[in-house]
Design a protein around this motif. Sequence first.
Motif, PDB file in Angstrom:
ATOM      1  N   ILE A  48     -18.232  -7.079  43.762  1.00 17.69           N
ATOM      2  CA  ILE A  48     -18.222  -5.739  44.375  1.00 17.69           C
ATOM      3  C   ILE A  48     -18.026  -4.681  43.291  1.00 17.69           C
ATOM      4  O   ILE A  48     -18.805  -3.744  43.167  1.00 17.69           O
ATOM      5  N   PHE A  49     -16.975  -4.859  42.487  1.00 18.72           N
ATOM      6  CA  PHE A  49     -16.674  -3.869  41.444  1.00 18.72           C
ATOM      7  C   PHE A  49     -17.292  -4.247  40.091  1.00 18.72           C
ATOM      8  O   PHE A  49     -17.517  -3.387  39.245  1.00 18.72           O
ATOM      9  N   ILE A 102      -9.998  -5.969  35.506  1.00 17.44           N
ATOM     10  CA  ILE A 102      -9.080  -5.152  34.706  1.00 17.44           C
ATOM     11  C   ILE A 102      -7.783  -5.922  34.524  1.00 17.44           C
ATOM     12  O   ILE A 102      -7.205  -6.415  35.501  1.00 17.44           O
ATOM     13  N   THR A 110     -16.674   2.435  38.972  1.00 19.36           N
ATOM     14  CA  THR A 110     -17.365   1.169  38.749  1.00 19.36           C
ATOM     15  C   THR A 110     -18.821   1.275  39.198  1.00 19.36           C
ATOM     16  O   THR A 110     -19.163   2.098  40.057  1.00 19.36           O
ATOM     17  N   ASN A 111     -19.669   0.445  38.601  1.00 18.03           N
ATOM     18  CA  ASN A 111     -21.103   0.427  38.955  1.00 18.03           C
ATOM     19  C   ASN A 111     -21.684   1.840  38.980  1.00 18.03           C
ATOM     20  O   ASN A 111     -22.377   2.227  39.924  1.00 18.03           O
ATOM     21  N   LEU A 156      -5.678   3.594  38.742  1.00 24.43           N
ATOM     22  CA  LEU A 156      -4.471   3.003  38.148  1.00 24.43           C
ATOM     23  C   LEU A 156      -3.443   4.124  38.060  1.00 24.43           C
ATOM     24  O   LEU A 156      -3.615   5.078  37.288  1.00 24.43           O
ATOM     25  N   VAL A 157      -2.391   4.033  38.857  1.00 20.86           N
ATOM     26  CA  VAL A 157      -1.423   5.132  38.933  1.00 20.86           C
ATOM     27  C   VAL A 157      -0.438   5.013  37.774  1.00 20.86           C
ATOM     28  O   VAL A 157       0.255   4.005  37.637  1.00 20.86           O
ATOM     29  N   ILE A 173     -11.325   4.949  37.404  1.00 24.31           N
ATOM     30  CA  ILE A 173     -12.373   4.137  36.778  1.00 24.31           C
ATOM     31  C   ILE A 173     -13.521   4.012  37.770  1.00 24.31           C
ATOM     32  O   ILE A 173     -13.373   3.370  38.821  1.00 24.31           O
ATOM     33  N   ASP A 182       0.888   1.338  40.681  1.00 20.81           N
ATOM     34  CA  ASP A 182       0.016   0.918  41.789  1.00 20.81           C
ATOM     35  C   ASP A 182      -1.450   0.908  41.353  1.00 20.81           C
ATOM     36  O   ASP A 182      -1.879   1.694  40.497  1.00 20.81           O
ATOM     37  N   VAL A 183      -2.200   0.021  41.961  1.00 18.23           N
ATOM     38  CA  VAL A 183      -3.641  -0.106  41.709  1.00 18.23           C
ATOM     39  C   VAL A 183      -4.348   0.049  43.050  1.00 18.23           C
ATOM     40  O   VAL A 183      -4.007  -0.633  44.022  1.00 18.23           O
ATOM     41  N   ILE A 190      -5.351   7.091  36.372  1.00 19.19           N
ATOM     42  CA  ILE A 190      -6.609   6.854  35.681  1.00 19.19           C
ATOM     43  C   ILE A 190      -7.621   6.486  36.758  1.00 19.19           C
ATOM     44  O   ILE A 190      -7.325   5.663  37.630  1.00 19.19           O
ATOM     45  N   GLN A 200     -14.619   2.726  43.095  1.00 19.63           N
ATOM     46  CA  GLN A 200     -13.722   3.293  42.088  1.00 19.63           C
ATOM     47  C   GLN A 200     -12.384   2.549  42.120  1.00 19.63           C
ATOM     48  O   GLN A 200     -11.965   2.067  43.179  1.00 19.63           O
ATOM     49  N   ILE A 201     -11.750   2.466  40.955  1.00 20.06           N
ATOM     50  CA  ILE A 201     -10.398   1.897  40.849  1.00 20.06           C
ATOM     51  C   ILE A 201      -9.462   2.997  40.350  1.00 20.06           C
ATOM     52  O   ILE A 201      -9.786   3.696  39.380  1.00 20.06           O
ATOM     53  N   THR A 212     -16.477  -4.153  31.416  1.00 15.89           N
ATOM     54  CA  THR A 212     -17.565  -3.420  32.054  1.00 15.89           C
ATOM     55  C   THR A 212     -18.779  -4.338  32.246  1.00 15.89           C
ATOM     56  O   THR A 212     -18.951  -5.319  31.520  1.00 15.89           O
ATOM     57  N   CYS A 253     -15.919  -5.418  37.590  1.00 16.28           N
ATOM     58  CA  CYS A 253     -15.075  -4.707  36.631  1.00 16.28           C
ATOM     59  C   CYS A 253     -13.651  -5.265  36.614  1.00 16.28           C
ATOM     60  O   CYS A 253     -12.714  -4.585  37.027  1.00 16.28           O
ATOM     61  N   LEU A 271      -5.011  -6.792  37.090  1.00 19.45           N
ATOM     62  CA  LEU A 271      -4.833  -5.680  38.028  1.00 19.45           C
ATOM     63  C   LEU A 271      -5.977  -5.650  39.034  1.00 19.45           C
ATOM     64  O   LEU A 271      -5.784  -5.281  40.189  1.00 19.45           O
ATOM     65  N   CYS A 273     -19.472   3.020  33.319  1.00 18.21           N
ATOM     66  CA  CYS A 273     -18.077   2.984  33.751  1.00 18.21           C
ATOM     67  C   CYS A 273     -17.297   4.201  33.250  1.00 18.21           C
ATOM     68  O   CYS A 273     -16.405   4.067  32.406  1.00 18.21           O
ATOM     69  N   PHE A 275       2.576  -1.137  34.027  1.00 23.91           N
ATOM     70  CA  PHE A 275       2.077  -2.226  34.866  1.00 23.91           C
ATOM     71  C   PHE A 275       2.822  -3.522  34.527  1.00 23.91           C
ATOM     72  O   PHE A 275       3.415  -3.642  33.451  1.00 23.91           O
ATOM     73  N   LYS A 320      -7.995  -0.059  44.992  1.00 26.29           N
ATOM     74  CA  LYS A 320      -9.399  -0.469  44.921  1.00 26.29           C
ATOM     75  C   LYS A 320     -10.158   0.239  46.034  1.00 26.29           C
ATOM     76  O   LYS A 320      -9.915  -0.014  47.220  1.00 26.29           O
ATOM     77  N   ILE A 321     -11.061   1.115  45.656  1.00 30.60           N
ATOM     78  CA  ILE A 321     -11.831   1.904  46.618  1.00 30.60           C
ATOM     79  C   ILE A 321     -13.231   1.300  46.681  1.00 30.60           C
ATOM     80  O   ILE A 321     -14.009   1.409  45.728  1.00 30.60           O
ATOM     81  N   TYR A 322     -13.549   0.667  47.785  1.00 28.75           N
ATOM     82  CA  TYR A 322     -14.825  -0.029  47.912  1.00 28.75           C
ATOM     83  C   TYR A 322     -15.984   0.972  47.982  1.00 28.75           C
ATOM     84  O   TYR A 322     -15.804   2.132  48.395  1.00 28.75           O
ATOM     85  N   PRO A 323     -17.157   0.540  47.558  1.00 25.91           N
ATOM     86  CA  PRO A 323     -18.322   1.429  47.604  1.00 25.91           C
ATOM     87  C   PRO A 323     -18.515   2.045  48.996  1.00 25.91           C
ATOM     88  O   PRO A 323     -18.364   1.352  50.015  1.00 25.91           O
TER      89      PRO A 323
END
Lengths: 145, 145
Positions: A39-40, A44, B116-117, B67-68, B114, B89-90, B112, B64-65, A116, A42, A33, B42, A13, B92-95
């Motif tokens: 929303i998250f 990073i 969240t919540n 991290l590639v 992650i 790349d990062v 990776i 979810q996040i 977290t 979290c 990142l 988390c 990164f 961000k996958i919203y709820p």
Amino acid sequence: MDKVNDLSESVIFSKGEKITNAYFMGETWLKMLVSNDTIFNCPIGNVTFEPGARNNWHKHPGGQILLVTGGIGYYQEEGKPVQVITEGDVVKIYPDVKHWHGATPDNWLAHIAISTNAQRGDAEWLEPVTDEDYRQLGTLRRTGK
Amino acid sequence: MDKVNDLSESVIFSKGEKITNAYFMGETWLKMLVSNDTIFNCPIGNVTFEPGARNNWHKHPGGQILLVTGGIGYYQEEGKPVQVITEGDVVKIYPDVKHWHGATPDNWLAHIAISTNAQRGDAEWLEPVTDEDYRQLGTLRRTGK
């Protein structure tokens, strides 16, 4: 002295910008990142420490996870022996545990820091790790890792 | 066909065990770096997909996040074009956003994940990405990255 590795371009990164606040000693870089949001919950960051760099003692009200991506560093909780951390290590920092982390004197360190339960608030920054205390941790020798 | 890279040993973190549930197609490995608990909320996993492997469509109630950390893969949200994702790349996958991710047909992917919540609950798993839909995404050519 030889360096185990040169992480001046960080690992995977982006290295981001130099940290200029008063809570770090030595040169440290931060690339966010994921920013802090509701929303998250979290944030990073990718954190890269030059040899000798470290942060002050501090606490996170919601805890933090460190994923070490390269180099060799130190992690210490108050009242406990220092731990040497290297590539592939995962550090779980429980909420409100006083601790610090950073590079060893002779090695770079890169880690991803995942804060977290960020809705519980920001880190509480405390006193620095003095040069005297830091030097007493000893100089880590090349491991070849 | 040549592979861009061989991530059969994953990247930085352990590869872990083969995923055997019904929500993945092709060989995928998971190493949990942080388990699900009520302290950090988390869970964090290192996920490695062989070429052609991907997960079903699914949703995360807390988001979810990703991290590639290596390789070349796909990420797609329902009703949107696929995105090609690569090292650094990062995502961000919203709820509650319906999505899937995985390797391209000719490349490994390591990321990776992650969650969240996590106190909001587990992922909701939905239908697979069919071979027909997956093949229509086209074969990504070597980028040299």
